[in-house]
Design a protein around this motif. Structure first.
Motif, PDB file in Angstrom:
ATOM      1  N   GLY A  69       0.810  -1.220   0.000  1.00  0.00           N
ATOM      2  CA  GLY A  69       0.000   0.000   0.000  1.00  0.00           C
ATOM      3  C   GLY A  69       0.834   1.256   0.000  1.00  0.00           C
ATOM      4  O   GLY A  69       1.935   1.304  -0.561  1.00  0.00           O
ATOM      5  N   ASP A  70       0.311   2.285   0.635  1.00  0.00           N
ATOM      6  CA  ASP A  70       0.906   3.608   0.624  1.00  0.00           C
ATOM      7  C   ASP A  70       2.156   3.665   1.508  1.00  0.00           C
ATOM      8  O   ASP A  70       2.210   3.039   2.568  1.00  0.00           O
ATOM      9  N   GLY A  71       3.145   4.444   1.082  1.00  0.00           N
ATOM     10  CA  GLY A  71       4.339   4.648   1.900  1.00  0.00           C
ATOM     11  C   GLY A  71       4.080   5.701   2.959  1.00  0.00           C
ATOM     12  O   GLY A  71       4.730   6.754   2.982  1.00  0.00           O
ATOM     13  N   ASN A  72       3.146   5.437   3.848  1.00  0.00           N
ATOM     14  CA  ASN A  72       2.627   6.429   4.787  1.00  0.00           C
ATOM     15  C   ASN A  72       3.275   6.302   6.164  1.00  0.00           C
ATOM     16  O   ASN A  72       4.334   5.689   6.328  1.00  0.00           O
TER      17      ASN A  72
ATOM     18  N   PRO B  56       2.653   1.576  -5.366  1.00  0.00           N
ATOM     19  CA  PRO B  56       2.688   2.119  -6.731  1.00  0.00           C
ATOM     20  C   PRO B  56       3.744   3.223  -6.842  1.00  0.00           C
ATOM     21  O   PRO B  56       4.137   3.824  -5.832  1.00  0.00           O
ATOM     22  N   GLU B  57       4.180   3.486  -8.043  1.00  0.00           N
ATOM     23  CA  GLU B  57       5.117   4.592  -8.262  1.00  0.00           C
ATOM     24  C   GLU B  57       4.470   5.894  -7.821  1.00  0.00           C
ATOM     25  O   GLU B  57       3.299   6.148  -8.072  1.00  0.00           O
TER      26      GLU B  57
ATOM     27  N   ARG C 259       6.901  -3.751  -6.861  1.00  0.00           N
ATOM     28  CA  ARG C 259       5.703  -3.200  -7.507  1.00  0.00           C
ATOM     29  C   ARG C 259       4.615  -4.274  -7.646  1.00  0.00           C
ATOM     30  O   ARG C 259       3.432  -3.955  -7.676  1.00  0.00           O
ATOM     31  N   ASP C 260       5.010  -5.539  -7.733  1.00  0.00           N
ATOM     32  CA  ASP C 260       4.077  -6.644  -7.946  1.00  0.00           C
ATOM     33  C   ASP C 260       3.769  -7.311  -6.612  1.00  0.00           C
ATOM     34  O   ASP C 260       4.662  -7.887  -5.983  1.00  0.00           O
TER      35      ASP C 260
END
Length: 306
Positions: free
Chosen positions: A159-162, A184-185, A205-206
């Motif tokens: 998920g998100d790089g949060n 995702p990029e 990414r996968d």
């Protein structure tokens, strides 16, 4: 002794963090066996400053203080001079004259650091836009309870790089496990946090490649608090990153699934994933109470045997 704060997992040593995990498990077992009879916080007060909404954080900290014989005060900007522009450093100095510790759930991590720098009592990060270390204590506690030591194992963040992702990166450093991040990029975690972790962290990414043979898989909502207006854009960017039972099938046979909650079923997770026996999110949520008890005890009293 100098005041200790807990703003990120890096504020404690790896050895201290391992102690906290074991102490949390011990506190939990004691509560199950004897009930809330251990009350080391008689007449102690925790101030809880909330600028973001909360369920698990508020309930777990309030309950922790009550079961330890202490008291928790809920403060919001609407109810305090913070909402009328009082400098946070001034609030920090005032509260330090009255309470034993302060827990803050806010947006700006820099603001939290400024508060802690002015405080002479322990300050705990209960979530900022950059980190969520209390959640990681509960997560590592859950992983340890169910699978033993986490050193050398492999976790996957999807998920998100949060803020949660940043704290998982710090956890990989401090608890010495491998972390695979699948995002995702354009949604990668902060570069400086990533670089500091060195070869303990790998980007993917996968998701199918990322989870192959992994011991633990975890995720979070695609749009965090304050990002609701980005929901549609994020749904498009994160399409294909949903964690499902089929995705977990590609991981290790005894894989665990964690989620800090609240979860959006049908978005970052499949509709039925939380019903899967590999998902241990309710135990994980409950462990917020015990992990934070251990943290509060450590910051206010120090190490305790037993």
């Amino acid at each position: 002794m100098a005041t200790r704060h807990f703003l990120t997992l890096l504020d404690l040593s790896p050895e201290e963090l391992r102690y906290l995990i074991q102490r949390a498990i011990s506190i939990k077992n004691g509560l199950k066996t004897h009930g809330p009879t251990y009350t080391p916080f008689a007449n102690r007060t925790l101030a809880m400053i909330f600028e973001k909404s909360s369920t698990r954080t508020r309930v777990s900290f309030e309950t922790a203080m009550a079961q330890f014989g202490g008291h928790a005060l809920f403060l919001s900007p609407r109810d305090t001079q913070l909402g009328r522009g009082e400098p946070i450093e001034d609030t920090a100095r005032v509260l330090a004259e009255m309470v034993d510790a302060v827990m803050i759930r806010t947006f700006s991590h820099a603001g939290l650091e400024a508060y802690a720098a002015a405080s002479t009592v322990p300050v705990i990060n209960a979530l900022t836009d950059d980190y969520h270390p209390c959640q990681l204590l509960a997560d590592i506690m859950t992983w340890t309870e169910l699978r033993g030591g986490v050193k050398g194992r492999t976790a996957v963040w999807i998920g998100d790089g949060n803020n949660m992702c940043h704290s998982w990166i710090n956890a990989a450093r401090q608890f010495d496990f491998q972390l695979r991040i699948c995002c995702p990029e354009g949604y990668e975690p902060r570069q400086d946090i990533l670089e500091a972790a060195g070869d303990r962290v790998t980007l993917f990414r996968d998701p199918h490649e990322a989870v192959a043979g992994a011991d633990l898989v975890t995720t979070d909502v695609w749009a965090s608090m304050g990002q609701e207006e980005e929901q549609a854009k994020r749904e498009a960017a994160f399409a294909g990153l949903q964690v499902s039972e089929a995705l977990l099938d590609r991981a290790a046979k005894d894989v665990l699934f964690l989620h800090c909650l609240p979860a959006h079923r049908g978005e970052e997770i499949s509709e039925t994933l939380l019903d899967d026996p590999r998902a241990v999110v309710w135990q994980e949520a409950g462990n917020r109470l015990h992990a934070q008890k251990a943290l509060l005890e450590f910051l206010l009293i120090g190490r305790v045997d037993g």
